[in-house]
Design a protein around this motif. Structure first.
Motif, PDB file in Angstrom:
ATOM      1  N   ARG A  68      -8.616   5.052  -6.997  1.00 35.37           N
ATOM      2  CA  ARG A  68      -9.237   5.760  -5.867  1.00 35.37           C
ATOM      3  C   ARG A  68     -10.754   5.674  -5.847  1.00 35.37           C
ATOM      4  NH1 ARG A  68      -5.253  11.034  -5.588  1.00 35.37           N
ATOM      5  NH2 ARG A  68      -3.368   9.824  -5.090  1.00 35.37           N
ATOM      6  N   LEU A  69     -11.393   5.768  -6.996  1.00 32.18           N
ATOM      7  CA  LEU A  69     -12.852   5.717  -6.996  1.00 32.18           C
ATOM      8  C   LEU A  69     -13.379   4.360  -6.534  1.00 32.18           C
ATOM      9  CD1 LEU A  69     -15.275   7.453  -7.506  1.00 32.18           C
ATOM     10  CD2 LEU A  69     -15.297   6.690  -9.888  1.00 32.18           C
ATOM     11  N   PRO A  70     -12.824   3.224  -6.994  1.00 30.23           N
ATOM     12  CA  PRO A  70     -13.274   1.946  -6.424  1.00 30.23           C
ATOM     13  C   PRO A  70     -13.066   1.870  -4.922  1.00 30.23           C
ATOM     14  CG  PRO A  70     -11.978   1.569  -8.405  1.00 30.23           C
ATOM     15  CD  PRO A  70     -11.846   3.023  -8.082  1.00 30.23           C
ATOM     16  N   ARG A  71     -11.965   2.433  -4.449  1.00 31.79           N
ATOM     17  CA  ARG A  71     -11.694   2.398  -3.017  1.00 31.79           C
ATOM     18  C   ARG A  71     -12.671   3.267  -2.236  1.00 31.79           C
ATOM     19  NH1 ARG A  71      -5.787   1.730  -0.430  1.00 31.79           N
ATOM     20  NH2 ARG A  71      -6.304   2.160   1.739  1.00 31.79           N
ATOM     21  N   LEU A  72     -13.036   4.411  -2.795  1.00 33.97           N
ATOM     22  CA  LEU A  72     -14.017   5.273  -2.142  1.00 33.97           C
ATOM     23  C   LEU A  72     -15.380   4.594  -2.063  1.00 33.97           C
ATOM     24  CD1 LEU A  72     -13.116   8.758  -3.657  1.00 33.97           C
ATOM     25  CD2 LEU A  72     -13.043   8.135  -1.242  1.00 33.97           C
ATOM     26  N   VAL A  73     -15.790   3.987  -3.162  1.00 30.65           N
ATOM     27  CA  VAL A  73     -17.071   3.272  -3.155  1.00 30.65           C
ATOM     28  C   VAL A  73     -17.019   2.099  -2.173  1.00 30.65           C
ATOM     29  CG1 VAL A  73     -18.699   1.969  -4.576  1.00 30.65           C
ATOM     30  CG2 VAL A  73     -17.561   3.978  -5.517  1.00 30.65           C
ATOM     31  N   PHE A  74     -15.881   1.422  -2.116  1.00 32.63           N
ATOM     32  CA  PHE A  74     -15.694   0.326  -1.172  1.00 32.63           C
ATOM     33  C   PHE A  74     -15.843   0.813   0.263  1.00 32.63           C
ATOM     34  CE2 PHE A  74     -12.568  -3.283   0.118  1.00 32.63           C
ATOM     35  CZ  PHE A  74     -13.639  -4.072   0.491  1.00 32.63           C
ATOM     36  N   ALA A  75     -15.207   1.953   0.593  1.00 31.31           N
ATOM     37  CA  ALA A  75     -15.318   2.520   1.936  1.00 31.31           C
ATOM     38  C   ALA A  75     -16.761   2.880   2.263  1.00 31.31           C
ATOM     39  CB  ALA A  75     -14.421   3.751   2.056  1.00 31.31           C
ATOM     40  N   LEU A  76     -17.465   3.448   1.281  1.00 28.67           N
ATOM     41  CA  LEU A  76     -18.864   3.814   1.475  1.00 28.67           C
ATOM     42  C   LEU A  76     -19.713   2.574   1.787  1.00 28.67           C
ATOM     43  CD1 LEU A  76     -20.785   6.325  -0.721  1.00 28.67           C
ATOM     44  CD2 LEU A  76     -21.799   4.105  -0.266  1.00 28.67           C
ATOM     45  N   ILE A  77     -19.493   1.508   1.028  1.00 29.62           N
ATOM     46  CA  ILE A  77     -20.284   0.285   1.198  1.00 29.62           C
ATOM     47  C   ILE A  77     -19.987  -0.383   2.537  1.00 29.62           C
ATOM     48  CG2 ILE A  77     -20.610  -2.060   0.321  1.00 29.62           C
ATOM     49  CD1 ILE A  77     -20.179  -0.912  -2.498  1.00 29.62           C
ATOM     50  N   TRP A 188      -4.372  -8.742   7.212  1.00 28.32           N
ATOM     51  CA  TRP A 188      -5.810  -8.974   7.055  1.00 28.32           C
ATOM     52  C   TRP A 188      -6.550  -8.645   8.353  1.00 28.32           C
ATOM     53  CZ3 TRP A 188      -9.833 -11.688   9.078  1.00 28.32           C
ATOM     54  CH2 TRP A 188     -11.000 -11.767   8.281  1.00 28.32           C
ATOM     55  N   ASN A 189      -5.963  -9.051   9.484  1.00 28.90           N
ATOM     56  CA  ASN A 189      -6.623  -8.799  10.765  1.00 28.90           C
ATOM     57  C   ASN A 189      -6.679  -7.321  11.123  1.00 28.90           C
ATOM     58  OD1 ASN A 189      -7.534 -11.298  11.832  1.00 28.90           O
ATOM     59  ND2 ASN A 189      -5.422 -11.902  12.228  1.00 28.90           N
ATOM     60  N   MET A 190      -5.802  -6.517  10.535  1.00 26.95           N
ATOM     61  CA  MET A 190      -5.821  -5.080  10.818  1.00 26.95           C
ATOM     62  C   MET A 190      -6.735  -4.318   9.875  1.00 26.95           C
ATOM     63  SD  MET A 190      -1.939  -4.072  12.021  1.00 26.95           S
ATOM     64  CE  MET A 190      -1.117  -4.723  10.563  1.00 26.95           C
ATOM     65  N   GLY A 191      -7.304  -4.987   8.883  1.00 26.22           N
ATOM     66  CA  GLY A 191      -8.260  -4.357   7.987  1.00 26.22           C
ATOM     67  C   GLY A 191      -7.604  -3.547   6.885  1.00 26.22           C
ATOM     68  N   SER A 192      -8.190  -3.605   5.702  1.00 25.78           N
ATOM     69  CA  SER A 192      -7.666  -2.840   4.569  1.00 25.78           C
ATOM     70  C   SER A 192      -8.745  -2.734   3.495  1.00 25.78           C
ATOM     71  CB  SER A 192      -6.420  -3.512   3.992  1.00 25.78           C
ATOM     72  OG  SER A 192      -5.983  -2.843   2.820  1.00 25.78           O
ATOM     73  N   LEU A 193      -8.707  -1.618   2.777  1.00 29.63           N
ATOM     74  CA  LEU A 193      -9.587  -1.422   1.616  1.00 29.63           C
ATOM     75  C   LEU A 193      -8.798  -1.438   0.319  1.00 29.63           C
ATOM     76  CD1 LEU A 193     -11.916   1.441   2.965  1.00 29.63           C
ATOM     77  CD2 LEU A 193     -12.239  -1.040   3.116  1.00 29.63           C
ATOM     78  N   ALA A 194      -7.539  -1.870   0.392  1.00 28.29           N
ATOM     79  CA  ALA A 194      -6.664  -1.827  -0.780  1.00 28.29           C
ATOM     80  C   ALA A 194      -7.092  -2.814  -1.856  1.00 28.29           C
ATOM     81  CB  ALA A 194      -5.224  -2.101  -0.365  1.00 28.29           C
ATOM     82  N   GLY A 195      -7.888  -3.809  -1.521  1.00 27.32           N
ATOM     83  CA  GLY A 195      -8.293  -4.805  -2.505  1.00 27.32           C
ATOM     84  C   GLY A 195      -9.515  -4.420  -3.313  1.00 27.32           C
ATOM     85  N   ALA A 196      -9.913  -3.156  -3.261  1.00 23.51           N
ATOM     86  CA  ALA A 196     -11.118  -2.719  -3.974  1.00 23.51           C
ATOM     87  C   ALA A 196     -10.943  -2.863  -5.475  1.00 23.51           C
ATOM     88  CB  ALA A 196     -11.428  -1.262  -3.630  1.00 23.51           C
ATOM     89  N   SER A 197     -11.990  -3.335  -6.130  1.00 19.53           N
ATOM     90  CA  SER A 197     -12.006  -3.432  -7.595  1.00 19.53           C
ATOM     91  C   SER A 197     -13.449  -3.337  -8.053  1.00 19.53           C
ATOM     92  CB  SER A 197     -11.386  -4.749  -8.062  1.00 19.53           C
ATOM     93  OG  SER A 197     -12.204  -5.844  -7.695  1.00 19.53           O
TER      94      SER A 197
END
Length: 337
Positions: A68-77, A188-197
């Motif tokens: 969750r934390l990588p995903r949150l930072v990803f969303a922020l960026i 991919w065209n619908m967007g996703s943040l699931a690949g955050a690392s």
């Protein structure tokens, strides 16, 4: 003559920025505790600061730190980057309805990613450079062709043509895709943040931070552009190099974001306009406030995407479209009244 009514107090931009930061921190804690594995909100700060070795706390901390934390930072960026790029485009075109995809940045990136997927090069380390290259190529072509006309109208028209061409290329490659590739293309065209690392964020975070800082430094130039290109020239700004610089910085900023997150619409359009309604059009404060507002918008959208249909997950592009579409209609109706 006094009207007898109390004067309306305008919220200062500093207060707005402080409020946005507080909202973002609260939202991040709430989002971190929500999901298929529910974590008590009051436990989130303690779990991040300590490292339990076993039991339920160890599981919760593993979910927080690794997922969750990588995903949150990803969303922020991603949210902040898309929003500040949208603010730049709106200043450049002097139009509150402008956004990064207007000159081919988004569809160019989508074209590069689609080509990589259909050619079976669909890992992050091949899709990301392909999408990045597509964004830069589309933007450079739009600027090269449109720059022959005075003002920004030529760049805008060239961007529309480039977008149409990119959409055609996407359609051609999509018809050649197999069932697995079509599924990858769709998501991919619908967007996703699931690949955050953390590995990806280690290079994406500094990249977005540096480019955002360079754009914020241009706040005086953007304020001058709002007066018109002739007026900006008389104020001492070299308009043509400035226009080229803003386009390149926006492309360099949005290209990698499209590459790693897919197509996420409306953030670069809606957030700058909402912040402008609150703080005014002075880019000295509009740009940093928009950066924080974009981070809030995408963090909230990702929270909804993860929790509305647990244990499944909505593509984040659907969530932003459900919010951004009605807002755009409201904006058009409001402008027409």
């Amino acid at each position: 003559m006094a009207s007898g009514l109390p004067a309306r107090r305008r919220v200062t931009p500093v207060a707005v920025l402080a409020g946005l930061v507080v909202v973002l921190l609260v939202l991040m804690v709430a989002s971190a505790g929500s999901g298929a594995v529910a974590i008590p909100f009051q436990r989130v700060p303690g779990l991040l600061l300590s490292a339990p070795v076993d039991g339920q706390d160890a599981l919760w901390r593993s979910v927080l730190v690794e997922v969750r934390l990588p995903r949150l930072v990803f969303a922020l960026i991603v949210g902040g980057g898309l929003a500040i790029a949208g603010t730049t485009m709106q200043a450049l075109f002097r139009n509150p309805l402008a956004e990064p995809g207007l000159i081919g940045i988004s569809l160019g990136g989508a074209m590069g990613a689609v080509i990589a997927i259909v050619l079976n090069a669909n890992s992050l380390w091949t899709m990301a450079p392909a999408a990045f290259a597509g964004s830069l190529a589309a933007t450079a072509l739009a600027y090269k062709l449109g720059g022959r006309q005075p003002g920004v109208a030529g760049v805008l028209l060239a961007g529309i043509a480039i977008n149409a061409m990119c959409a055609s290329v996407i359609g051609i490659f999509t018809t050649q895709a197999n069932d697995t590739q079509l599924r990858n293309l769709t998501f991919w065209n619908m967007g996703s943040l699931a690949g955050a690392s953390w590995t990806m964020l280690a290079w994406l975070g500094p990249w977005v931070a540096v480019l955002s800082a360079l754009l914020i430094r241009e706040w005086r130039s953007m304020n001058a552009l709002l007066l018109g290109e002739r007026e900006a020239h008389h104020l001492g700004h070299a308009v043509r190099p400035l226009r080229r610089r803003l386009v390149v910085l926006a492309a360099l900023l949005v290209g990698p974001l499209v590459a790693v997150s897919g197509t996420i619409v409306f953030v670069g359009l809606v957030v700058p306009h909402l912040v402008r309604l609150t703080t005014g059009a002075d880019h000295r404060w509009l740009l940093p406030n928009t950066l924080a507002g974009g981070a809030i918008a995408l963090t909230l959208a990702d929270w909804l995407a993860r929790t509305v249909v647990i244990p499944a997950e909505l593509p984040i592009g659907i969530v932003t479209s459900l919010v951004g579409g009605p807002f755009l209609l409201w904006l058009l109706l409001r402008k027409g009244t």
